[in-house]
Write a protein that holds these residues in place. Structure first.
Motif, PDB file in Angstrom:
ATOM      1  N   ILE A 158       0.877  -1.170   0.000  1.00  0.00           N
ATOM      2  CA  ILE A 158       0.000   0.000   0.000  1.00  0.00           C
ATOM      3  C   ILE A 158       0.915   1.220   0.000  1.00  0.00           C
ATOM      4  CG2 ILE A 158      -1.761   1.276   1.279  1.00  0.00           C
ATOM      5  CD1 ILE A 158      -2.548  -1.412   2.571  1.00  0.00           C
ATOM      6  N   SER A 184      -1.138   6.700  -1.237  1.00  0.00           N
ATOM      7  CA  SER A 184      -2.545   6.315  -1.315  1.00  0.00           C
ATOM      8  C   SER A 184      -3.345   6.909  -0.153  1.00  0.00           C
ATOM      9  CB  SER A 184      -2.681   4.795  -1.302  1.00  0.00           C
ATOM     10  OG  SER A 184      -2.322   4.274  -0.035  1.00  0.00           O
ATOM     11  N   GLU A 185      -4.655   7.014  -0.346  1.00  0.00           N
ATOM     12  CA  GLU A 185      -5.523   7.564   0.703  1.00  0.00           C
ATOM     13  C   GLU A 185      -5.554   6.681   1.936  1.00  0.00           C
ATOM     14  OE1 GLU A 185      -9.416   8.393  -0.718  1.00  0.00           O
ATOM     15  OE2 GLU A 185      -8.770   9.764  -2.291  1.00  0.00           O
ATOM     16  N   LEU A 186      -5.353   5.399   1.748  1.00  0.00           N
ATOM     17  CA  LEU A 186      -5.409   4.458   2.875  1.00  0.00           C
ATOM     18  C   LEU A 186      -4.182   4.536   3.763  1.00  0.00           C
ATOM     19  CD1 LEU A 186      -6.663   1.965   4.316  1.00  0.00           C
ATOM     20  CD2 LEU A 186      -5.545   0.543   2.585  1.00  0.00           C
ATOM     21  N   LEU A 195     -10.462  -0.870   7.593  1.00  0.00           N
ATOM     22  CA  LEU A 195      -9.964  -0.023   6.508  1.00  0.00           C
ATOM     23  C   LEU A 195      -9.450  -0.869   5.353  1.00  0.00           C
ATOM     24  CD1 LEU A 195      -8.026   2.841   8.358  1.00  0.00           C
ATOM     25  CD2 LEU A 195     -10.331   2.902   7.396  1.00  0.00           C
ATOM     26  N   ARG A 200     -12.453  -2.362   3.507  1.00  0.00           N
ATOM     27  CA  ARG A 200     -13.131  -1.390   2.642  1.00  0.00           C
ATOM     28  C   ARG A 200     -12.289  -1.080   1.406  1.00  0.00           C
ATOM     29  NH1 ARG A 200     -15.527   2.711   7.342  1.00  0.00           N
ATOM     30  NH2 ARG A 200     -17.118   1.242   8.110  1.00  0.00           N
ATOM     31  N   ASN A 201     -10.976  -1.017   1.590  1.00  0.00           N
ATOM     32  CA  ASN A 201     -10.092  -0.801   0.450  1.00  0.00           C
ATOM     33  C   ASN A 201     -10.161  -1.980  -0.514  1.00  0.00           C
ATOM     34  OD1 ASN A 201      -7.655   0.670  -0.796  1.00  0.00           O
ATOM     35  ND2 ASN A 201      -6.828  -1.368  -0.441  1.00  0.00           N
ATOM     36  N   TYR A 202     -10.206  -3.178   0.060  1.00  0.00           N
ATOM     37  CA  TYR A 202     -10.274  -4.399  -0.742  1.00  0.00           C
ATOM     38  C   TYR A 202     -11.572  -4.436  -1.542  1.00  0.00           C
ATOM     39  CZ  TYR A 202     -10.308  -9.501  -1.557  1.00  0.00           C
ATOM     40  OH  TYR A 202     -10.356 -10.751  -2.113  1.00  0.00           O
ATOM     41  N   THR A 215     -13.242  -1.879  -2.680  1.00  0.00           N
ATOM     42  CA  THR A 215     -13.386  -0.777  -3.633  1.00  0.00           C
ATOM     43  C   THR A 215     -13.405  -1.309  -5.062  1.00  0.00           C
ATOM     44  OG1 THR A 215     -12.229   0.732  -2.158  1.00  0.00           O
ATOM     45  CG2 THR A 215     -12.351   1.363  -4.473  1.00  0.00           C
TER      46      THR A 215
END
Length: 293
Positions: free
Chosen positions: A112, A116-118, A154, A157-159, A161
Protein backbone atom coordinates in the motif's frame (compact mmCIF):
# COMPACT_ATOMS: atom_id res chain seq x y z
CA UNK A 1 10.57 -21.90 6.95
CA UNK A 2 7.60 -21.39 9.21
CA UNK A 3 8.26 -19.33 12.33
CA UNK A 4 6.44 -20.03 15.55
CA UNK A 5 4.94 -16.77 16.78
CA UNK A 6 4.38 -16.32 20.50
CA UNK A 7 2.45 -13.40 22.00
CA UNK A 8 3.62 -11.30 24.91
CA UNK A 9 0.13 -10.28 26.00
CA UNK A 10 -3.20 -11.89 26.82
CA UNK A 11 -4.42 -10.83 23.39
CA UNK A 12 -2.84 -12.49 20.31
CA UNK A 13 -1.19 -9.33 18.96
CA UNK A 14 2.48 -8.35 18.78
CA UNK A 15 3.99 -5.09 17.59
CA UNK A 16 7.71 -4.42 17.27
CA UNK A 17 10.30 -2.38 15.41
CA UNK A 18 12.71 -4.12 13.09
CA UNK A 19 15.53 -3.24 10.71
CA UNK A 20 16.05 -5.84 7.97
CA UNK A 21 19.49 -7.07 7.07
CA UNK A 22 21.25 -5.67 4.02
CA UNK A 23 22.30 -9.16 2.95
CA UNK A 24 19.91 -11.76 1.57
CA UNK A 25 18.17 -13.92 4.18
CA UNK A 26 16.00 -17.02 3.70
CA UNK A 27 12.31 -16.57 3.04
CA UNK A 28 9.99 -17.48 5.90
CA UNK A 29 6.32 -17.54 6.79
CA UNK A 30 4.41 -17.80 10.06
CA UNK A 31 1.05 -18.70 11.49
CA UNK A 32 0.12 -15.09 12.16
CA UNK A 33 -1.13 -12.42 9.79
CA UNK A 34 1.17 -9.43 9.37
CA UNK A 35 1.01 -5.74 8.54
CA UNK A 36 4.26 -3.79 8.25
CA UNK A 37 4.82 -0.02 8.13
CA UNK A 38 8.09 1.32 6.74
CA UNK A 39 9.03 4.21 9.04
CA UNK A 40 12.38 5.21 7.52
CA UNK A 41 14.98 4.23 4.96
CA UNK A 42 14.71 2.28 1.74
CA UNK A 43 14.59 -1.38 0.90
CA UNK A 44 12.86 -4.25 -0.80
CA UNK A 45 10.17 -6.66 0.37
CA UNK A 46 9.93 -10.05 -1.32
CA UNK A 47 6.71 -12.04 -1.03
CA UNK A 48 6.82 -15.27 -2.98
CA UNK A 49 7.91 -14.32 -6.48
CA UNK A 50 6.84 -10.69 -6.05
CA UNK A 51 9.28 -7.92 -5.16
CA UNK A 52 8.31 -4.47 -3.92
CA UNK A 53 10.51 -1.41 -3.52
CA UNK A 54 9.58 0.05 -0.11
CA UNK A 55 9.96 3.63 1.16
CA UNK A 56 8.80 5.50 4.31
CA UNK A 57 5.02 5.49 4.72
CA UNK A 58 4.49 2.35 2.63
CA UNK A 59 2.60 -0.54 4.21
CA UNK A 60 2.96 -4.25 3.45
CA UNK A 61 0.17 -6.80 4.01
CA UNK A 62 1.18 -10.48 4.34
CA UNK A 63 -1.03 -13.48 5.02
CA UNK A 64 -0.01 -16.73 6.73
CA UNK A 65 0.48 -18.66 3.48
CA UNK A 66 3.25 -16.79 1.66
CA UNK A 67 7.01 -17.01 2.09
CA UNK A 68 8.48 -13.53 2.50
CA UNK A 69 11.44 -11.47 3.67
CA UNK A 70 12.56 -7.83 3.70
CA UNK A 71 15.97 -6.45 2.81
CA UNK A 72 17.46 -3.02 3.58
CA UNK A 73 19.21 -0.70 1.18
CA UNK A 74 22.94 -0.75 1.97
CA UNK A 75 23.20 3.06 2.02
CA UNK A 76 19.85 3.88 3.66
CA UNK A 77 18.68 0.93 5.83
CA UNK A 78 14.95 0.62 6.26
CA UNK A 79 13.11 0.37 9.56
CA UNK A 80 9.63 -1.07 10.10
CA UNK A 81 6.92 -1.35 12.69
CA UNK A 82 5.37 -4.79 12.30
CA UNK A 83 2.08 -5.97 13.74
CA UNK A 84 1.54 -9.73 13.94
CA UNK A 85 -1.78 -11.17 15.05
CA UNK A 86 -3.71 -14.41 15.13
CA UNK A 87 -6.36 -14.86 12.39
CA UNK A 88 -8.75 -16.19 15.01
CA UNK A 89 -8.99 -12.72 16.51
CA UNK A 90 -10.69 -11.45 13.35
CA UNK A 91 -12.81 -14.55 12.95
CA UNK A 92 -14.23 -14.05 16.44
CA UNK A 93 -15.26 -10.49 15.59
CA UNK A 94 -16.48 -10.49 11.99
CA UNK A 95 -15.67 -13.14 9.40
CA UNK A 96 -15.41 -10.64 6.55
CA UNK A 97 -12.37 -9.02 8.17
CA UNK A 98 -10.33 -12.02 7.02
CA UNK A 99 -11.08 -11.29 3.36
CA UNK A 100 -8.13 -8.89 2.80
CA UNK A 101 -5.82 -11.72 3.90
CA UNK A 102 -7.59 -14.49 1.94
CA UNK A 103 -6.20 -13.32 -1.36
CA UNK A 104 -4.92 -15.25 -4.33
CA UNK A 105 -1.17 -14.54 -4.09
CA UNK A 106 -0.56 -14.11 -7.81
CA UNK A 107 -3.37 -11.54 -8.14
CA UNK A 108 -2.70 -9.47 -5.03
CA UNK A 109 -0.63 -6.31 -4.61
CA UNK A 110 0.76 -6.51 -1.06
CA UNK A 111 2.18 -2.96 -0.97
CA UNK A 112 0.00 0.00 0.00
CA UNK A 113 1.98 3.04 -1.21
CA UNK A 114 2.45 6.04 1.06
CA UNK A 115 0.73 8.26 -1.51
CA UNK A 116 -2.55 6.32 -1.31
CA UNK A 117 -5.52 7.56 0.70
CA UNK A 118 -5.41 4.46 2.87
CA UNK A 119 -1.76 4.76 3.91
CA UNK A 120 -1.91 7.66 6.39
CA UNK A 121 -4.84 6.43 8.53
CA UNK A 122 -3.53 2.86 8.38
CA UNK A 123 -0.05 3.98 9.45
CA UNK A 124 -1.51 5.94 12.38
CA UNK A 125 -3.31 2.80 13.60
CA UNK A 126 -0.14 0.69 13.29
CA UNK A 127 1.67 3.25 15.43
CA UNK A 128 -1.18 3.23 17.97
CA UNK A 129 -1.02 -0.54 18.32
CA UNK A 130 2.75 -0.42 18.78
CA UNK A 131 2.57 2.41 21.33
CA UNK A 132 -0.18 0.76 23.38
CA UNK A 133 1.62 -2.58 23.56
CA UNK A 134 4.89 -0.85 24.44
CA UNK A 135 3.61 1.49 27.18
CA UNK A 136 1.05 -0.96 28.63
CA UNK A 137 -0.99 1.79 30.20
CA UNK A 138 -4.35 0.99 31.77
CA UNK A 139 -6.67 -0.52 29.18
CA UNK A 140 -3.89 -1.00 26.61
CA UNK A 141 -5.17 -4.40 25.48
CA UNK A 142 -8.55 -2.98 24.55
CA UNK A 143 -6.95 -0.01 22.81
CA UNK A 144 -4.60 -2.22 20.79
CA UNK A 145 -7.38 -4.60 19.80
CA UNK A 146 -9.68 -1.74 18.90
CA UNK A 147 -7.00 -0.12 16.71
CA UNK A 148 -6.28 -3.45 14.99
CA UNK A 149 -9.94 -4.05 14.22
CA UNK A 150 -10.25 -0.52 12.83
CA UNK A 151 -7.15 -1.11 10.70
CA UNK A 152 -8.60 -4.35 9.31
CA UNK A 153 -11.91 -2.61 8.56
CA UNK A 154 -9.96 -0.02 6.51
CA UNK A 155 -8.23 -2.85 4.64
CA UNK A 156 -11.56 -4.55 4.05
CA UNK A 157 -13.13 -1.39 2.64
CA UNK A 158 -10.09 -0.80 0.45
CA UNK A 159 -10.27 -4.40 -0.74
CA UNK A 160 -13.96 -3.96 -1.60
CA UNK A 161 -13.39 -0.78 -3.63
CA UNK A 162 -14.44 -1.26 -7.22
CA UNK A 163 -16.81 -4.12 -6.48
CA UNK A 164 -20.52 -3.72 -6.94
CA UNK A 165 -22.73 -4.65 -3.99
CA UNK A 166 -23.85 -7.76 -5.83
CA UNK A 167 -20.26 -8.81 -6.59
CA UNK A 168 -19.21 -8.14 -2.99
CA UNK A 169 -22.08 -10.20 -1.62
CA UNK A 170 -21.14 -13.03 -3.94
CA UNK A 171 -17.49 -12.85 -2.85
CA UNK A 172 -18.27 -12.91 0.86
CA UNK A 173 -20.77 -15.74 0.42
CA UNK A 174 -18.25 -17.75 -1.59
CA UNK A 175 -15.57 -17.14 1.03
CA UNK A 176 -17.84 -18.55 3.74
CA UNK A 177 -18.65 -21.58 1.60
CA UNK A 178 -15.10 -22.43 0.63
CA UNK A 179 -13.43 -21.79 4.00
CA UNK A 180 -14.19 -25.30 5.38
CA UNK A 181 -12.46 -26.82 2.35
CA UNK A 182 -9.42 -24.59 2.71
CA UNK A 183 -9.19 -25.41 6.42
CA UNK A 184 -9.35 -29.15 5.65
CA UNK A 185 -6.66 -28.90 2.97
CA UNK A 186 -4.40 -26.86 5.26
CA UNK A 187 -4.72 -29.52 7.96
CA UNK A 188 -4.30 -32.57 5.74
CA UNK A 189 -2.27 -31.63 2.65
CA UNK A 190 0.67 -33.72 3.91
CA UNK A 191 -1.60 -36.79 3.86
CA UNK A 192 -3.31 -38.63 1.02
CA UNK A 193 -6.13 -36.18 0.39
CA UNK A 194 -8.71 -36.62 -2.34
CA UNK A 195 -11.24 -34.37 -4.02
CA UNK A 196 -13.96 -36.48 -2.41
CA UNK A 197 -12.75 -35.37 1.03
CA UNK A 198 -13.01 -31.71 0.00
CA UNK A 199 -16.43 -32.34 -1.54
CA UNK A 200 -17.65 -33.83 1.75
CA UNK A 201 -16.41 -30.75 3.65
CA UNK A 202 -18.33 -28.55 1.21
CA UNK A 203 -21.47 -30.71 1.18
CA UNK A 204 -21.21 -31.12 -2.61
CA UNK A 205 -20.66 -33.85 -5.11
CA UNK A 206 -17.09 -34.25 -6.37
CA UNK A 207 -17.92 -32.71 -9.75
CA UNK A 208 -19.66 -29.74 -8.10
CA UNK A 209 -16.79 -29.26 -5.67
CA UNK A 210 -14.25 -29.38 -8.50
CA UNK A 211 -16.01 -26.66 -10.48
CA UNK A 212 -16.67 -24.53 -7.39
CA UNK A 213 -13.07 -24.77 -6.14
CA UNK A 214 -11.59 -23.88 -9.53
CA UNK A 215 -13.95 -20.94 -9.94
CA UNK A 216 -13.28 -19.49 -6.48
CA UNK A 217 -9.56 -20.19 -6.17
CA UNK A 218 -8.50 -19.64 -9.77
CA UNK A 219 -6.91 -23.08 -9.96
CA UNK A 220 -7.98 -26.70 -9.59
CA UNK A 221 -7.95 -28.59 -6.31
CA UNK A 222 -5.11 -30.76 -7.64
CA UNK A 223 -2.98 -27.74 -8.53
CA UNK A 224 -3.77 -25.99 -5.24
CA UNK A 225 -2.77 -29.11 -3.30
CA UNK A 226 0.43 -29.46 -5.32
CA UNK A 227 1.45 -25.88 -4.58
CA UNK A 228 0.90 -26.38 -0.84
CA UNK A 229 3.06 -29.51 -0.90
CA UNK A 230 5.81 -27.77 -2.86
CA UNK A 231 5.69 -24.85 -0.44
CA UNK A 232 6.05 -27.26 2.49
CA UNK A 233 8.93 -29.00 0.73
CA UNK A 234 10.72 -25.66 0.36
CA UNK A 235 10.12 -24.90 4.02
CA UNK A 236 11.59 -28.23 5.11
CA UNK A 237 14.58 -27.88 2.80
CA UNK A 238 15.36 -24.46 4.26
CA UNK A 239 14.67 -25.14 7.92
CA UNK A 240 15.84 -28.73 8.50
CA UNK A 241 18.67 -31.09 7.61
CA UNK A 242 16.25 -33.74 6.35
CA UNK A 243 17.19 -35.56 3.17
CA UNK A 244 15.34 -34.81 -0.06
CA UNK A 245 13.57 -38.18 0.22
CA UNK A 246 12.39 -37.39 3.76
CA UNK A 247 11.21 -33.96 2.61
CA UNK A 248 9.35 -35.61 -0.25
CA UNK A 249 7.24 -37.87 1.93
CA UNK A 250 6.76 -35.38 4.78
CA UNK A 251 5.40 -32.85 2.27
CA UNK A 252 2.72 -35.26 1.10
CA UNK A 253 4.31 -36.64 -2.08
CA UNK A 254 4.05 -40.37 -2.66
CA UNK A 255 6.95 -40.80 -5.09
CA UNK A 256 10.50 -39.43 -4.95
CA UNK A 257 10.75 -39.40 -8.76
CA UNK A 258 7.50 -37.45 -9.05
CA UNK A 259 8.62 -35.06 -6.33
CA UNK A 260 11.93 -34.34 -8.10
CA UNK A 261 10.19 -33.77 -11.42
CA UNK A 262 7.53 -31.43 -10.03
CA UNK A 263 9.95 -29.55 -7.78
CA UNK A 264 12.38 -28.88 -10.62
CA UNK A 265 9.53 -27.81 -12.89
CA UNK A 266 8.31 -25.29 -10.31
CA UNK A 267 11.61 -24.07 -8.79
CA UNK A 268 13.84 -24.43 -11.83
CA UNK A 269 16.34 -26.52 -9.88
CA UNK A 270 16.63 -29.71 -7.86
CA UNK A 271 15.75 -29.78 -4.15
CA UNK A 272 19.45 -30.02 -3.26
CA UNK A 273 20.33 -27.02 -5.44
CA UNK A 274 17.41 -25.07 -3.96
CA UNK A 275 18.78 -25.71 -0.47
CA UNK A 276 22.30 -24.62 -1.48
CA UNK A 277 21.03 -21.58 -3.38
CA UNK A 278 19.12 -20.32 -0.34
CA UNK A 279 21.92 -20.93 2.19
CA UNK A 280 19.95 -23.19 4.51
CA UNK A 281 22.72 -23.30 7.10
CA UNK A 282 22.12 -19.64 7.99
CA UNK A 283 18.52 -20.12 9.07
CA UNK A 284 17.50 -19.24 12.59
CA UNK A 285 15.97 -21.76 14.93
CA UNK A 286 12.40 -22.73 14.16
CA UNK A 287 11.08 -21.49 17.51
CA UNK A 288 12.49 -17.99 17.07
CA UNK A 289 10.71 -15.06 18.60
CA UNK A 290 9.24 -12.40 16.27
CA UNK A 291 12.24 -10.10 16.71
CA UNK A 292 14.52 -12.84 15.35
CA UNK A 293 13.19 -12.66 11.84
Amino acid sequence: MKLTITYDHSIPINAFQWTPSVSAKPLHMHTSLEIGLCTSGQGEFQIGDKRYAVSPGDLIVVNNQELHIARSDAHDPSCYIFVNFDPGLLLAEEEALLLPFAYRPECYVNRIPAASELAAPAAALVRTIHRELETREEGYRSMAKSALLELCVLLLRNYATGWSQREWQRLTASFRRIRPALALIDQRYREQLELADVAAALGMSSSQASRFFTREMGRSFKDYLLRLRLREAKRLLLSTRKSAAEVCFESGFQSVATFYRLFKSEAGMSPQDYRRENDWSAIIEKDAQPMSR
